[in-house]
Design a protein around this motif. Structure first.
Motif, PDB file in Angstrom:
ATOM      1  N   PHE A   1       2.878  -9.118  -1.788  1.00 26.11           N
ATOM      2  CA  PHE A   1       1.978 -10.151  -1.276  1.00 26.11           C
ATOM      3  C   PHE A   1       0.554  -9.625  -1.201  1.00 26.11           C
ATOM      4  O   PHE A   1       0.319  -8.437  -0.985  1.00 26.11           O
ATOM      5  N   LYS A   2      -0.383 -10.546  -1.335  1.00 27.19           N
ATOM      6  CA  LYS A   2      -1.811 -10.254  -1.170  1.00 27.19           C
ATOM      7  C   LYS A   2      -2.057  -9.802   0.272  1.00 27.19           C
ATOM      8  O   LYS A   2      -1.519 -10.386   1.209  1.00 27.19           O
TER       9      LYS A   2
ATOM     10  N   TYR B   1       0.775  -5.589  -1.636  1.00 29.88           N
ATOM     11  CA  TYR B   1       1.735  -4.626  -1.089  1.00 29.88           C
ATOM     12  C   TYR B   1       3.149  -5.187  -1.146  1.00 29.88           C
ATOM     13  O   TYR B   1       3.342  -6.411  -1.042  1.00 29.88           O
ATOM     14  N   GLN B   2       4.114  -4.276  -1.262  1.00 28.55           N
ATOM     15  CA  GLN B   2       5.508  -4.689  -1.319  1.00 28.55           C
ATOM     16  C   GLN B   2       5.967  -5.281   0.018  1.00 28.55           C
ATOM     17  O   GLN B   2       5.638  -4.759   1.078  1.00 28.55           O
ATOM     18  N   VAL B   3       6.717  -6.371  -0.066  1.00 27.90           N
ATOM     19  CA  VAL B   3       7.255  -7.032   1.124  1.00 27.90           C
ATOM     20  C   VAL B   3       8.620  -6.411   1.449  1.00 27.90           C
ATOM     21  O   VAL B   3       9.459  -6.269   0.562  1.00 27.90           O
ATOM     22  N   PRO B   4       8.853  -6.008   2.718  1.00 32.26           N
ATOM     23  CA  PRO B   4      10.131  -5.375   3.072  1.00 32.26           C
ATOM     24  C   PRO B   4      11.326  -6.330   2.917  1.00 32.26           C
ATOM     25  O   PRO B   4      11.187  -7.533   3.121  1.00 32.26           O
ATOM     26  N   ALA B   5      12.474  -5.751   2.561  1.00 33.24           N
ATOM     27  CA  ALA B   5      13.692  -6.530   2.309  1.00 33.24           C
ATOM     28  C   ALA B   5      14.097  -7.391   3.505  1.00 33.24           C
ATOM     29  O   ALA B   5      14.506  -8.545   3.342  1.00 33.24           O
TER      30      ALA B   5
ATOM     31  N   TRP C   1       4.690 -14.398   6.505  1.00 36.90           N
ATOM     32  CA  TRP C   1       3.970 -13.401   5.705  1.00 36.90           C
ATOM     33  C   TRP C   1       3.291 -14.071   4.507  1.00 36.90           C
ATOM     34  O   TRP C   1       2.177 -13.691   4.139  1.00 36.90           O
ATOM     35  N   ALA C   2       3.956 -15.065   3.928  1.00 39.41           N
ATOM     36  CA  ALA C   2       3.386 -15.771   2.769  1.00 39.41           C
ATOM     37  C   ALA C   2       2.135 -16.547   3.172  1.00 39.41           C
ATOM     38  O   ALA C   2       1.126 -16.526   2.459  1.00 39.41           O
TER      39      ALA C   2
ATOM     40  N   PHE D   1      -3.186 -17.960  -5.841  1.00 43.10           N
ATOM     41  CA  PHE D   1      -2.308 -16.865  -6.263  1.00 43.10           C
ATOM     42  C   PHE D   1      -2.151 -15.892  -5.093  1.00 43.10           C
ATOM     43  O   PHE D   1      -3.119 -15.294  -4.650  1.00 43.10           O
ATOM     44  N   PHE D   2      -0.920 -15.757  -4.563  1.00 48.23           N
ATOM     45  CA  PHE D   2      -0.753 -14.925  -3.361  1.00 48.23           C
ATOM     46  C   PHE D   2       0.339 -13.868  -3.468  1.00 48.23           C
ATOM     47  O   PHE D   2       0.472 -13.026  -2.581  1.00 48.23           O
TER      48      PHE D   2
END
Length: 131
Positions: free
Chosen positions: A71-72, A101-105, A117-118, A60-61
Motif C-alpha cells: 500500500f501507498k 510498503y508490504q501489508v501484513p498478512a 489501511w486501504a 492508485f493506492f
C-alpha cells in the motif's frame, strides 16, 4: 547434442509453467484482496509490471506483486508498517519503491482492518497529488 537440447526444452517449459503458476497464484491472491475490499466503492485491479495496480476511483493506492500486497504510505502511516517489520516494495534487486510498503498478512485476512489501511493508502495518494 539431443540430450542438451532436451534439457534446454525442459528448462524452458519449467520457466513458462512456473511463470503461469505464479500468475495464477497472483491472480487468485488479487481476487482475494479485491474481495476483501468490496466494502470500498469502485476498487479495481489493473495489470501492471508483472502484477496488479489497485485503484479506487482512479486513485492508485496499492500493488499486488508475487503474492504480496503493498500500500501507498507517507510519514503519517509508515510507522504502522515499520512497527510490524514490513518492508518497502522491491520489484527487482535494483529497484525499491519506498512509497509502497508490504501489508501484513493478519491485516489482509481481516477485511475491516484491510479496509482501514486501504482508506489511509488512498488518502496518502490523494494528499500527495495535491502537494
Amino acid at each position: 547434442s539431443d540430450e542438451v537440447q532436451a534439457v534446454q526444452i525442459v528448462q524452458v517449459v519449467q520457466t513458462v509453467w512456473l511463470g503461469a503458476a505464479m500468475n495464477a497464484k497472483d491472480e487468485s491472491f488479487k481476487d482475494y484482496v479485491v474481495d476483501q475490499l468490496q466494502q470500498l466503492n469502485d476498487v479495481e485491479a489493473r495489470r501492471m509490471f508483472g502484477g496488479y495496480g489497485l485503484y479506487q476511483d482512479e486513485t492508485f493506492f496499492g500493488i499486488v506483486h508475487q503474492g504480496k500486497l503493498f500500500f501507498k504510505i507517507d510519514e503519517s502511516t509508515v510507522g504502522e508498517y515499520r512497527k510490524r517489520k514490513m518492508k518497502p516494495f522491491r520489484p527487482n534487486a535494483k529497484q525499491t519503491l519506498k512509497s509502497y510498503y508490504q501489508v501484513p498478512a493478519d491485516i489482509i485476512e481481516d477485511a475491516d482492518g484491510l479496509r482501514e489501511w486501504a482508506v489511509k493508502a488512498v488518502q496518502c495518494q490523494r494528499q500527495n497529488r495535491k502537494a
